[in-house]
Design a protein around this motif. Sequence first.
Motif, PDB file in Angstrom:
ATOM      1  N   ASN A   1     -53.163  28.562  10.180  1.00 54.12           N
ATOM      2  CA  ASN A   1     -51.900  29.243  10.470  1.00 54.12           C
ATOM      3  C   ASN A   1     -51.936  30.020  11.777  1.00 54.12           C
ATOM      4  O   ASN A   1     -50.926  30.139  12.472  1.00 54.12           O
TER       5      ASN A   1
ATOM      6  N   LYS B   1     -49.316  29.502  14.799  1.00 52.91           N
ATOM      7  CA  LYS B   1     -48.490  30.596  15.334  1.00 52.91           C
ATOM      8  C   LYS B   1     -48.689  30.758  16.837  1.00 52.91           C
ATOM      9  O   LYS B   1     -47.721  30.989  17.585  1.00 52.91           O
TER      10      LYS B   1
ATOM     11  N   SER C   1     -46.748  28.095  18.473  1.00 51.76           N
ATOM     12  CA  SER C   1     -45.309  28.388  18.442  1.00 51.76           C
ATOM     13  C   SER C   1     -44.917  29.355  19.554  1.00 51.76           C
ATOM     14  O   SER C   1     -43.850  29.211  20.167  1.00 51.76           O
ATOM     15  N   VAL C   2     -45.774  30.345  19.823  1.00 56.01           N
ATOM     16  CA  VAL C   2     -45.494  31.308  20.894  1.00 56.01           C
ATOM     17  C   VAL C   2     -45.480  30.601  22.251  1.00 56.01           C
ATOM     18  O   VAL C   2     -44.581  30.803  23.072  1.00 56.01           O
TER      19      VAL C   2
ATOM     20  N   GLY D   1     -37.310  27.234  17.032  1.00 58.17           N
ATOM     21  CA  GLY D   1     -38.458  27.208  16.133  1.00 58.17           C
ATOM     22  C   GLY D   1     -38.483  26.012  15.204  1.00 58.17           C
ATOM     23  O   GLY D   1     -39.358  25.919  14.339  1.00 58.17           O
TER      24      GLY D   1
END
Length: 403
Positions: free
Chosen positions: A203, A207, A210-211, A314
């Motif tokens: 995870n 994350k 994703s940033v 997203g």
Amino acid sequence: MLIGVVIPVVIRQSIFGLPFYVTTQFATILGSAIAIILGYIGYRRMLLFPGISSGGYVITYLTITFSALVLIMFVLRLDYSRLQVASCYTLSVATLLFIHLKFERSREFLFSYVPGGLVEDLPRLPHVRWHRIETPEMVLKGEDAVVVDLHADHDPRWESAIAKWVLAGIPLYDARLAKEQLTGRVEINHLYENTLGSLNPNNVLLKMKSVVDFFMAALLIIIFMPFMAVIAAMIKIDSKGPAIFKQKRMGFRASPFTVYKFRTMFVASETHDVETLRQSAMTKDGDVRITKFGRLLRRTRLDELPQLFNILKGDMSLIGPRPEAVALSEWYESQIPFYHYRHIIKPGLTGWAQVNQGHVTDVTDVREKLNLDFYYVKNYSIWLDMLIALRTIAIVFTGIGAR
């Protein structure tokens, strides 16, 4: 050394007039040279297997050695040029990656293999000269590695020979790993331990990705906004209908979302019939529904640009398995075991399957596409994302794999 050290020195000297023997300049040159040498040695020591992921060692080892260089300079309070070190690092990575992609991956290796299990399929794979070990007593000479199916049952004589080769320092690989790295595919017939590394990817990595995706998408939207406005106007001139096409597609963790694309087909009448929706989601060679301007957009993949807004929201990532229409995805799930596992990471604007196979709809081809998607899920790395990005840029200019 010429590109990574000498060129930055020459450029800096021509701009600022600093001779190489100035303390700051000399420390930077010497430190960068040592970092390149140690990084290259580490890369060569790990480059035993001619697989796809081997290029990641270039980035890994040069990053480690240059990071160590900066840390040592800081601890010892030595003056150095930060800009020049950054230039040396960037040019060295780019040069060694080019050498790796151009020459190292095409270099032929000599691998011996133990008979039995999956290894019988290996001699058909490229970039390796395969040598069959006929008996456990056979003496090995000059092999780069030994490949054996560790899941197959071998008699005690073979087990003893395998242990002897390992103790002698000969690299030994499992046949499944060899096949994955040489083909870029992970074939799944049954889920067993370590098939995908983990059924739930890290995870923290997701994350972080994703940033990066968010900021990269925002930057690309700013850069390409005028260009996208021109494309939208051309679509409106070419045929009647909206410039943006919206479609429900299967996303992260099998949650449907609305994807945005530039419209490349003539506007069709609305329908809710499942079979009609599935057929309409399939694009065939020479599809008559595609407009003239739409063919150009599809060939260059520019029709995908509006998905930058999906990334900003997203729903998607820059790189990952391509999202399929909900009707198609549900049909594939009913036909192909494990298909739904491709949704364990965010779908991408481009992906490993996309750059290796292109657009497909037939179930047999989709099985192959799934093997490619699983390879990405299992072997996700910055290096693999960089390789996909480079191949995607090449596709934009060549149009290979588009429909």
